[in-house]
Design an enzyme around this catalytic site. Structure first.
Site, PDB file in Angstrom:
ATOM      1  N   HIS A   1       0.723  -1.303  -0.163  1.00 31.57           N
ATOM      2  CA  HIS A   1       0.115   0.119  -0.065  1.00 31.57           C
ATOM      3  C   HIS A   1       0.482   1.545  -0.150  1.00 31.57           C
ATOM      4  O   HIS A   1       0.366   1.969   0.162  1.00 31.57           O
ATOM      5  CB  HIS A   1      -0.521  -0.825   1.837  1.00 31.57           C
ATOM      6  CG  HIS A   1      -0.421   0.306   2.889  1.00 31.57           C
ATOM      7  ND1 HIS A   1       0.403  -0.945   3.398  1.00 31.57           N
ATOM      8  CD2 HIS A   1      -0.179   1.791   2.907  1.00 31.57           C
ATOM      9  CE1 HIS A   1      -0.064   0.201   4.595  1.00 31.57           C
ATOM     10  NE2 HIS A   1       0.227   1.027   4.217  1.00 31.57           N
TER      11      HIS A   1
ATOM     12  N   ASP B   1      -0.150  -7.516   1.203  1.00 28.24           N
ATOM     13  CA  ASP B   1       0.717  -6.437   1.489  1.00 28.24           C
ATOM     14  C   ASP B   1       1.967  -6.245   1.234  1.00 28.24           C
ATOM     15  O   ASP B   1       2.247  -5.318   2.299  1.00 28.24           O
ATOM     16  CB  ASP B   1      -0.196  -5.510   3.046  1.00 28.24           C
ATOM     17  CG  ASP B   1      -0.029  -3.919   2.913  1.00 28.24           C
ATOM     18  OD1 ASP B   1       0.758  -3.312   1.735  1.00 28.24           O
ATOM     19  OD2 ASP B   1      -0.897  -3.462   3.995  1.00 28.24           O
TER      20      ASP B   1
ATOM     21  N   ASN C   1       5.532   5.202   9.258  1.00 32.97           N
ATOM     22  CA  ASN C   1       6.177   3.966   9.027  1.00 32.97           C
ATOM     23  C   ASN C   1       6.007   2.675   8.374  1.00 32.97           C
ATOM     24  O   ASN C   1       6.245   1.776   8.552  1.00 32.97           O
ATOM     25  CB  ASN C   1       6.048   3.474  10.640  1.00 32.97           C
ATOM     26  CG  ASN C   1       6.706   4.400  12.165  1.00 32.97           C
ATOM     27  OD1 ASN C   1       6.553   5.151  12.301  1.00 32.97           O
ATOM     28  ND2 ASN C   1       7.442   3.877  11.879  1.00 32.97           N
ATOM     29  N   SER C   2       4.686   2.708   7.671  1.00 30.28           N
ATOM     30  CA  SER C   2       4.258   1.580   6.354  1.00 30.28           C
ATOM     31  C   SER C   2       5.190   0.771   5.848  1.00 30.28           C
ATOM     32  O   SER C   2       5.950   2.079   5.234  1.00 30.28           O
ATOM     33  CB  SER C   2       3.148   1.568   5.876  1.00 30.28           C
ATOM     34  OG  SER C   2       1.748   1.698   6.820  1.00 30.28           O
TER      35      SER C   2
ATOM     36  N   GLY D   1     -11.033 -24.099   0.182  1.00 31.75           N
ATOM     37  CA  GLY D   1     -12.594 -24.172  -0.582  1.00 31.75           C
ATOM     38  C   GLY D   1     -13.037 -24.459   1.438  1.00 31.75           C
ATOM     39  O   GLY D   1     -14.562 -25.216   0.852  1.00 31.75           O
TER      40      GLY D   1
ATOM     41  N   THR E   1     -14.895 -22.881   4.794  1.00 29.08           N
ATOM     42  CA  THR E   1     -14.848 -22.203   6.153  1.00 29.08           C
ATOM     43  C   THR E   1     -14.594 -22.399   7.258  1.00 29.08           C
ATOM     44  O   THR E   1     -15.362 -23.983   7.457  1.00 29.08           O
ATOM     45  CB  THR E   1     -16.164 -21.403   5.940  1.00 29.08           C
ATOM     46  OG1 THR E   1     -16.441 -20.793   4.706  1.00 29.08           O
ATOM     47  CG2 THR E   1     -16.586 -19.726   7.205  1.00 29.08           C
TER      48      THR E   1
END
Length: 468
Positions: free
Chosen positions: A104, A134, A210-211, A268, A270
């Site tokens: 990001h 990320d 800081n990311s 596949g 949950t």
């Protein structure tokens, strides 16, 4: 006695000074490898002639915020194209100029500039990125070997260990803060970070900018990549920060620095934690593993024979103790790999094999329904259900139309939920639902296990029956 107290005091002060000196030596060693990153983007503004520094906004669930928050919404809301500079941090992991940061930080960047601690600037190219993790890997070209830091083993860090954060908060490059590991395996539920859900939590002061910066242990190794903070009402740092564990980042970085695309695994299912109440309802004595609450049709899990209510105990020989742990293991498994899964079904351990597929993002939309034929078991369960219409329905069950907020169900069931099963039996109508409640009452059950469909996801929950 006075001499003894004085000796202890002197020893304490000397130890404190030596510790501070050791920390200063460590920072002096690693800080040359920490860089500031600025990325240029075209945004909408009222004047093309001005360039402003903006921290991009990307709200988290439950008040989680990225370190980058925009300075001036007024400029962002205007319609005229304009240059903006987004600031972040990163660190060099190879003397040839390989840099790791958050995705990001450089997302949609037109141009990226890396500034070393000695203020030397370089234009950077993106070798690769993974939005789910990320993470991004950049490359700069220098005429000499560059200082770099090594990754450490994040599995070895313990709660209470001292850590140091270095980065570029608010554009103040080379800023250092210290703290401890506050928690491990923290699930921050950050949108866009589907591949990272076992964050390291730290109280080291980290702020906007800081990311992408490193979180060091006292050996000077990177054990985390600073990614997010918890900031109620956007008040800034309050001592709750989150870092991607180094052991989660290393395999991603290894792929990206080769310029290759990272492919995520898909099983596949949950899953959710197996609670004590669920275990009691299912007659399970040992509370370990995670419970399956949904299975995607024709998925690897479906083809392997995994079923609802199965308890997953091991994945490829590794014990499963947390839902986030299994999610991480599946996502980082190479597609087309064959994995062994140990599960518990009706008290018996079963071993199955599944061939992992490549994950493809999809969105599951809700269903329309209309209320019909309300159930008459509302007092016992604490909620009332109604039949679903047969139009535009992809899930079978009964819909919750009312909840008694003085009941136990109020903490587990919401209006609009679709109850698909009660104690493992399908409930395609209010008649089915009432029948299962009657059976539970006759068996003197104190609670019922519900399979619920809500907002595109299935989950299991236990509701206590009134009068039991």
């Amino acid at each position: 006695m006075k001499n003894k107290i004085l000796s202890i005091l002197v020893y304490f002060l000397v130890s404190l000074s030596l510790h501070a000196l050791e920390r200063a030596d460590l920072i002096e060693k690693v800080i040359p490898a920490v860089v500031s990153i600025s990325s240029e983007q075209i945004i909408k503004s009222e004047n093309n002639d001005r360039t402003i520094k903006i921290f991009p906004r990307d709200d988290f669930f439950d008040d989680f915020r990225r370190f980058f928050d925009q300075f001036d919404k007024f400029f962002m809301d205007d319609k005229t194209p304009r240059h903006a500079i987004f600031l972040g941090s990163g660190f060099i992991v190879d003397q040839g100029g390989i840099i790791v940061t958050n995705y990001h930080v450089i997302q949609n960047a037109k141009e990226i500039t890396v500034t070393m601690n000695d203020t030397t600037d370089f234009k950077a190219e993106v070798l690769g990125y993974d939005a789910h993790a990320d993470l991004a890997v950049l490359k700069i070209n220098a005429d000499k070997p560059l200082p770099y830091v090594d990754f450490g083993d994040s599995d070895k860090v313990r709660v209470g260990d001292s850590v140091i954060a270095v980065g570029n908060p608010f554009g103040l490059g080379g800023s250092v803060s210290a703290g401890i590991i506050s928690a491990k395996f923290r699930n921050a539920n950050i949108p866009g970070n589907a591949n990272v859900n076992e964050f390291i939590q730290t109280d080291a002061a980290i702020n906007m900018g800081n990311s992408g910066g490193p979180l060091f242990n006292l050996n000077g190794q990177v054990v985390g990549i600073n990614t997010a903070i918890y900031s109620p009402n956007a008040k800034g740092n309050i001592g709750i920060g989150f870092a991607i564990p180094s052991n989660s980042a290393i395999p991603v970085v290894d792929v990206l620095k080769r310029g290759e695309e990272l492919k995520h695994g898909f099983l596949g299912v949950t899953i959710q934690p197996l609670t004590r109440e669920m275990a009691e309802t299912l007659g399970i004595k040992n509370i370990k593993g995670v419970i399956v609450s949904d299975i995607v049709k024709d998925s690897p899990a479906d083809k392997a024979g995994i079923k609802l209510y199965d308890i997953l105990l091991e994945f490829n020989g590794k014990e499963v103790s947390r839902t986030t742990q299994l999610v991480q293991m599946v996502l980082m498994t190479e597609p087309k790999s064959k994995v062994k899964i140990k599960l518990l079904r009706k008290g018996k351990e079963i071993n199955v094999e599944a061939i992992i597929k490549e994950r493809v993002d999809h969105r599951d939309y809700g269903n329309d329904y209309k209320k019909e034929d309300k159930s008459n078991t509302g007092y016992i369960t604490g909620f009332t259900v109604s039949d679903l219409s047969r139009e535009n329905i992809t899930k079978k069950g009964v819909v919750v139309v009312d909840v008694d907020y003085n009941s136990h169900a109020a903490s587990h069931v919401r209006k609009g939920d679709i109850i698909m099963q009660v104690n493992g039996a399908d409930t395609t109508s209010t008649k089915d639902f009432n029948k299962q409640i009657d059976i539970a009452i006759k068996k003197n059950d104190t609670s019922i296990l519900l399979l619920i469909y809500r907002n595109g996801h299935q989950s299991l929950t236990v509701v206590k029956l009134r009068g039991k």
